[in-house]
Structure formats: structure tokens, C-alpha cells
Design an enzyme around this catalytic site. Structure first.
Site, PDB file in Angstrom:
ATOM      1  CD  GLU A  26      35.166  47.041  48.029  1.00 31.28           C
ATOM      2  OE1 GLU A  26      35.042  48.182  47.539  1.00 31.28           O
ATOM      3  OE2 GLU A  26      34.409  46.601  48.902  1.00 31.28           O
TER       4      GLU A  26
ATOM      5  CB  CYS B 102      39.151  53.311  43.184  1.00 29.07           C
ATOM      6  SG  CYS B 102      38.976  53.309  44.968  1.00 29.07           S
TER       7      CYS B 102
HETATM    8  P1  NAD Z   1      43.783  45.215  38.017  1.00 30.40           P
HETATM    9  O1  NAD Z   1      42.401  44.680  37.936  1.00 30.40           O
HETATM   10  O2  NAD Z   1      44.597  45.236  36.770  1.00 30.40           O
HETATM   11  O3  NAD Z   1      44.659  44.367  39.088  1.00 30.40           O
HETATM   12  C1  NAD Z   1      44.233  44.093  40.405  1.00 30.40           C
HETATM   13  C2  NAD Z   1      44.846  42.780  40.885  1.00 30.40           C
HETATM   14  O4  NAD Z   1      44.440  41.723  40.039  1.00 30.40           O
HETATM   15  C3  NAD Z   1      46.381  42.771  40.875  1.00 30.40           C
HETATM   16  O5  NAD Z   1      46.837  42.087  42.031  1.00 30.40           O
HETATM   17  C4  NAD Z   1      46.732  41.998  39.624  1.00 30.40           C
HETATM   18  O6  NAD Z   1      47.927  41.279  39.727  1.00 30.40           O
HETATM   19  C5  NAD Z   1      45.570  41.028  39.502  1.00 30.40           C
HETATM   20  N1  NAD Z   1      45.297  40.673  38.100  1.00 30.40           N
HETATM   21  C6  NAD Z   1      45.495  41.449  37.001  1.00 30.40           C
HETATM   22  N2  NAD Z   1      45.123  40.801  35.890  1.00 30.40           N
HETATM   23  C7  NAD Z   1      44.669  39.600  36.286  1.00 30.40           C
HETATM   24  C8  NAD Z   1      44.137  38.464  35.605  1.00 30.40           C
HETATM   25  N3  NAD Z   1      43.997  38.445  34.270  1.00 30.40           N
HETATM   26  N4  NAD Z   1      43.774  37.385  36.327  1.00 30.40           N
HETATM   27  C9  NAD Z   1      43.889  37.398  37.670  1.00 30.40           C
HETATM   28  N5  NAD Z   1      44.390  38.439  38.373  1.00 30.40           N
HETATM   29  C10 NAD Z   1      44.783  39.515  37.706  1.00 30.40           C
HETATM   30  O7  NAD Z   1      43.657  46.663  38.660  1.00 30.40           O
HETATM   31  P2  NAD Z   1      44.786  47.734  38.915  1.00 30.40           P
HETATM   32  O8  NAD Z   1      45.284  48.251  37.599  1.00 30.40           O
HETATM   33  O9  NAD Z   1      45.794  47.202  39.866  1.00 30.40           O
HETATM   34  O10 NAD Z   1      43.931  48.879  39.649  1.00 30.40           O
HETATM   35  C11 NAD Z   1      43.138  49.790  38.928  1.00 30.40           C
HETATM   36  C12 NAD Z   1      41.665  49.454  39.003  1.00 30.40           C
HETATM   37  O11 NAD Z   1      41.290  49.113  40.316  1.00 30.40           O
HETATM   38  C13 NAD Z   1      40.790  50.626  38.620  1.00 30.40           C
HETATM   39  O12 NAD Z   1      39.685  50.180  37.874  1.00 30.40           O
HETATM   40  C14 NAD Z   1      40.339  51.166  39.959  1.00 30.40           C
HETATM   41  O13 NAD Z   1      39.150  51.916  39.933  1.00 30.40           O
HETATM   42  C15 NAD Z   1      40.177  49.908  40.727  1.00 30.40           C
HETATM   43  N6  NAD Z   1      40.256  50.152  42.152  1.00 30.40           N
HETATM   44  C16 NAD Z   1      39.156  49.978  42.899  1.00 30.40           C
HETATM   45  C17 NAD Z   1      39.207  50.246  44.256  1.00 30.40           C
HETATM   46  C18 NAD Z   1      38.021  50.070  45.157  1.00 30.40           C
HETATM   47  O14 NAD Z   1      38.217  50.149  46.351  1.00 30.40           O
HETATM   48  N7  NAD Z   1      36.825  49.865  44.645  1.00 30.40           N
HETATM   49  C19 NAD Z   1      40.407  50.669  44.816  1.00 30.40           C
HETATM   50  C20 NAD Z   1      41.512  50.833  44.003  1.00 30.40           C
HETATM   51  C21 NAD Z   1      41.437  50.559  42.678  1.00 30.40           C
END
Ligand code: NAD
Length: 461
Positions: free
Chosen positions: A210, A244
Site C-alpha cells: 500500500e 496518503c
Molecule cells: P516509510 O516507507 O518510510 O515507512 C513505512 C514502514 O517501513 C515503517 O514501519 C518503517 O519503519 C519501515 N521502513 C522504513 N525504511 C525501511 C527500510 N529501509 N527497510 C525496511 N523497512 C523500512 O513510509 P512513512 O514515511 O512511514 O509513510 C509515508 C509514505 O507512506 C507516503 O509515501 C504515503 O503516501 C505512504 N502511505 C500509503 C498509504 C496507503 O494506504 N497506500 C497509507 C499511508 C501512507
């Protein structure tokens, strides 16, 4: 690391004992989850206030209420969704019965982001529980108060070998991704989505991703300006724009642009007062890294409204901005904050081309009374989901599968879609012990003519 391995192993043992397949067990666990959320509402709401400055009202609407609603819907229908589903069987497979059985994948990993840290952690979990899985949940390290509350609550309501919350950052995620989970459900950025999918491919683990991206909001010439304005402003500035599916940018028909902008300015003042920093209903930016990223976006274009910031308070005013190009950094990245770039257009076809030249959006919003234009948008742009004449609300209908397409995600969930995402569809053809036509068994000599007749194919030799 050793603890993670031990945890996953204990959940694999839990799955093997077969308890989770039982419908009553799953229904009970969903009730426990609902109870856990409701009994801890105050703790959840205050943690969300701490992490994101979220008002209690917004927290109930988009997190606590959202989750209880979905649990009730899933509980109501779970029995019928779980039944083996009978499908037709072709005549040539005579006397057979064909059914699709749902079975849990096993032990699932749920990785969630910080912006709706309760909803985006528990909504996938509802699907996982409903389908009979165990789950290891890793909420975001950037919403620590909520992650802590989630860990505390889950410890009290669920055994760790069934559902466990683990806390940590990239190191922990990286270690988790080395484990042989049976399913990975990830919500976050497309960049990290790629890391997750790469890691999952090592063990051929199925994934749901997602993700995010730039979601356009298009306003045609013939709309109700006042309603359009309210619906755009509320969808964009909910959770200080850190949603998002928030409209990332606005494309408005030239003839109504000034009216719409004036209406949005009035609505912003009505919603959050003359100083939104003092409004109890306006949120804060999650951390200084995101605050600095967003502040840099304000260096280009002309600010029509807002633009005021306070780093100490992680406050950024709801901001409308224009005179931007697609080359400006604000238009190359997902904004994920309270800044709304505004473009005007004359020809809807150009809008369609501009959107289609870019990665497929998670959401799209189109405001119009023109049926033909609505069809044009729906038929010519691929996007995850969206609304006609509103913003964000499609997420609130659990009967609509929610997810992205292309760069904005793979797979979907919510309601029945969540149950299906976390279930493997096991197709089974059942035959009685009656006679067989010798046609299917060797030797095949002299049988080709009949076989071709069965497949309705011409016979030349
Ligand atoms: P992110 O991708 O930085 O982090 C999401 C999760 O991944 C967290 O639990 C984090 O600890 C983990 N993570 C981060 N870096 C990682 C790595 N290198 N390896 C493995 N895991 C890792 O996202 P965010 O900053 O928490 O959220 C923002 C993003 O999420 C935006 O792009 C937003 O659009 C998207 N988002 C999408 C939805 C949806 O339903 N489609 C909902 C909310 C947010």
C-alpha cells in the site's frame, strides 16, 4: 534477531495447531480486538495527540471509529465469506464438484507507517485475523507514543505467539524481512516498498504493498463551488495534509479558478480560524525531517494563502500555492503535508495527458456535473481509487477494496477485500468413485478424433 526468530517460530507453531482456522476462534479474536480498541480509546487518542497533534475528533473519525466499524462489518459477514465457494464444473469433468476453500497464509508481517498509525496497523490486522493468520506487527518508529500504546495494549489482550507488536526502526524491519513469513503487508513509501518486495522475493513471499504518490484533484467548469471547496479543503488539510489519499495538487478549470480559490480561503478561515496554530482541530508535522522537507517546497511558486511556519512547534499553516511547474521539487515528489499547489487548465485532455505521463496515482478526485467528462476521466486515467465530487471518502466505505496500482501499490484490502487478501484460495475438484471414460488414459491410439470432438476442434487427419 534471535528474539525475532524465536517469535516467528512460536507463531508458526501456533498456526500449526490449527486453532486459528476455527470460525468461532476468529470471531472471538475480532471481538477482543474491538474491545481492546474501545477500552483503550483515551490512551490511543492521547498518543495520537502527542505524535501528530491530532484532535480527539479526528482520531475517533479516522482511527478508532474507523476500526470498530470495520470489525463489526467483518464479524457480520465472516461466516458466509469463510464458506467453501461452489463454482461451476464443465460437462467434460462430469460428476465432479468444484469448490474454492479459503485458508490462512500462516504467519504474516504487517509493517505500517506513522500518519494513521492505528488505522493503518489495525485495518490490515482485521483481515489477517479474519482469515485465520498469526501476525507480527511493526508500527512506525516515527509515531513512538502510538506504537508504544499499541505494544502495551496487544500484550494485554493477545498472546505473543498469536499476535505480537515489535518496535524498532530500519534495523528491525531489515531483520524482520529476513524471516520466512507467509505473507507481508506493507504500507509506506514506494521507495521502501521496493526494498520490501526485493526482500520478499528471496523467499517468494506474497506481498501487498500500500504505497503513496501524487494524487490529483481536478475541478471542471460546472461544479458547486462552495461544496467543492469544502470537500477539497477538508480532504487536503485533514491530519495536516499527511494523508496518503489527500489531494496532492489541484487542477482547476480556468473559468472557475478565482471563485474556487476565494471559497477555499474562506473555508480555511472558517475551519481553522485566523490562526490555525491555535486551532484545536489542526494537526502538526510528524517530525523535523519532514518539516524541513516541506519548508523547502515553499521556496518556489507564489503563496496565495498560508505559508507561515514554526519549527519549534512543527507547525505549518494550511497553504495554497500557485505558479509552479512540473519541474519544481514540490511537483516531483509526493507532498504529504499541508501545501496545495494550484494549476489552471482549459482543456481536460491536456490534464489527462499530464497525469498519464506520470506514475499512476493512489487516488484521483474529479469534480464535475458533466457526465461525458466524468466518463472520460474514468476511462482514460488509471488510479488506485477515488471519488467523483468529493475527496478521501472512498476510504471510508469498507465495501470498496482500497489499494493502489502501479507505483501506488499492489493489492488491496478493507472489509471483504482484507479477508481475501489474507486468504489463499485453494481450488479443489472432487470426484466420486464411479466409472471413468477410458478416453483420458493411455494408450491414446484411435482416441484423437473423440478428444477433438470433446474440445470442439476440427479433425483433419
Ligand atoms: P516509510 O516507507 O518510510 O515507512 C513505512 C514502514 O517501513 C515503517 O514501519 C518503517 O519503519 C519501515 N521502513 C522504513 N525504511 C525501511 C527500510 N529501509 N527497510 C525496511 N523497512 C523500512 O513510509 P512513512 O514515511 O512511514 O509513510 C509515508 C509514505 O507512506 C507516503 O509515501 C504515503 O503516501 C505512504 N502511505 C500509503 C498509504 C496507503 O494506504 N497506500 C497509507 C499511508 C501512507
Amino acid at each position: 534477531m534471535a528474539d525475532i526468530q524465536k517469535l516467528v517460530k512460536s507463531q508458526k507453531i501456533f498456526i500449526k495447531n490449527g486453532k486459528t482456522i476455527n470460525l468461532d476462534f476468529r470471531l472471538k479474536q475480532l471481538s477482543i480486538l474491538e474491545k481492546a480498541v474501545i477500552e483503550n480509546e483515551t490512551r490511543i487518542v492521547s498518543a495520537l495527540k502527542k505524535d501528530l497533534g491530532k484532535s480527539a475528533y479526528e482520531s475517533i473519525m479516522t482511527e478508532v471509529g474507523f476500526i470498530s466499524d470495520e470489525i463489526r462489518l467483518v464479524r457480520k459477514h465472516l461466516k458466509s465469506w469463510s464458506k467453501p465457494h461452489k463454482v461451476r464444473t464443465p460437462l467434460k469433468l462430469f460428476f465432479s464438484m468444484s469448490r474454492i476453500y479459503r485458508e490462512p497464509y500462516g504467519v504474516c508481517l504487517i509493517l505500517s507507517p506513522w500518519n494513521y498509525p492505528v488505522q493503518l496497523t489495525l485495518s490490515p490486522l482485521i483481515g489477517a485475523i479474519a482469515a485465520g493468520n498469526c501476525a507480527v506487527i511493526k508500527p512506525s518508529e516515527h509515531s513512538p507514543a502510538t506504537s508504544q500504546v499499541l505494544e502495551d495494549i496487544f500484550k494485554d489482550y493477545f498472546p505473543l505467539d498469536y499476535i505480537a507488536v515489535v518496535q524498532g526502526g530500519i534495523d528491525l524491519s531489515t531483520n524482520l524481512l529476513k524471516e520466512k513469513f507467509d505473507y507481508i503487508f506493507f504500507t509506506g513509501s514506494p521507495e521502501v516498498g521496493k526494498i520490501v518486495m526485493t526482500a520478499a522475493s528471496e523467499n517468494l513471499i506474497p506481498v501487498t504493498l500500500e504505497l503513496g504518490g501524487k494524487s490529483p484533484c481536478i475541478v471542471d467548469y460546472n461544479v458547486d463551488i462552495d461544496l467543492a471547496s469544502k470537500r477539497i479543503v477538508s480532504g487536503k488539510f485533514l491530519n495536516a495534509g499527511q494523508t496518503c489519499v489527500a489531494p496532492d495538487y489541484l487542477m482547476v478549470h480556468k473559468t472557475v479558478k478565482n471563485d474556487l480559490v476565494s471559497a477555499m480561503v474562506i473555508d480555511l478561515k472558517n475551519f481553522y480560524g485566523n490562526n490555525p496554530q491555535k486551532s484545536p482541530d489542526y494537526g502538526r508535522i510528524i517530525n523535523h525531517r519532514h518539516f524541513d522537507r516541506l519548508t523547502r517546497f515553499l521556496e518556489t511558486g507564489n503563496i496565495i494563502f498560508g505559508g507561515i511556519t514554526n519549527r519549534d512547534d512543527l507547525y505549518m499553516a494550511p497553504t495554497l500555492i500557485e505558479n509552479l511547474t512540473w519541474n519544481d521539487s514540490i511537483m516531483r515528489e509526493e507532498i504529504f503535508g499541508p501545501i496545495l499547489p494550484i494549476f489552471e487548465f482549459e482543456d481536460l485532455n491536456e490534464v489527462i495527458d499530464q497525469i498519464n505521463d506520470r506514475p499512476r496515482p493512489l487516488a484521483l478526485y474529479f469534480f464535475s456535473r458533466n457526465k461525458k467528462n466524468k466518463e472520460k476521466i474514468l476511462n482514460h486515467i488509471s488510479f488506485g481509487g477515488g471519488c467523483i465530487n468529493d475527496t478521501v471518502l472512498h476510504v471510508a466505505n469498507p465495501h470498496l477494496p482500497f489499494g493502489g496500482v502501479g507505483n501506488s501499490g499492489i493489492g488491496n484490502y478493507h472489509g471483504k477485500a482484507g479477508f481475501e487478501t489474507f486468504s489463499h484460495r485453494k481450488s479443489v475438484l472432487e470426484r466420486p468413485f464411479c466409472f471413468d471414460i477410458p478416453l483420458r488414459f493411455p494408450p491414446y491410439q484411435g482416441k484423437l478424433k473423440i478428444l477433438k470432438a470433446v474440445f470442439n476442434l476440427p479433425f483433419y487427419r
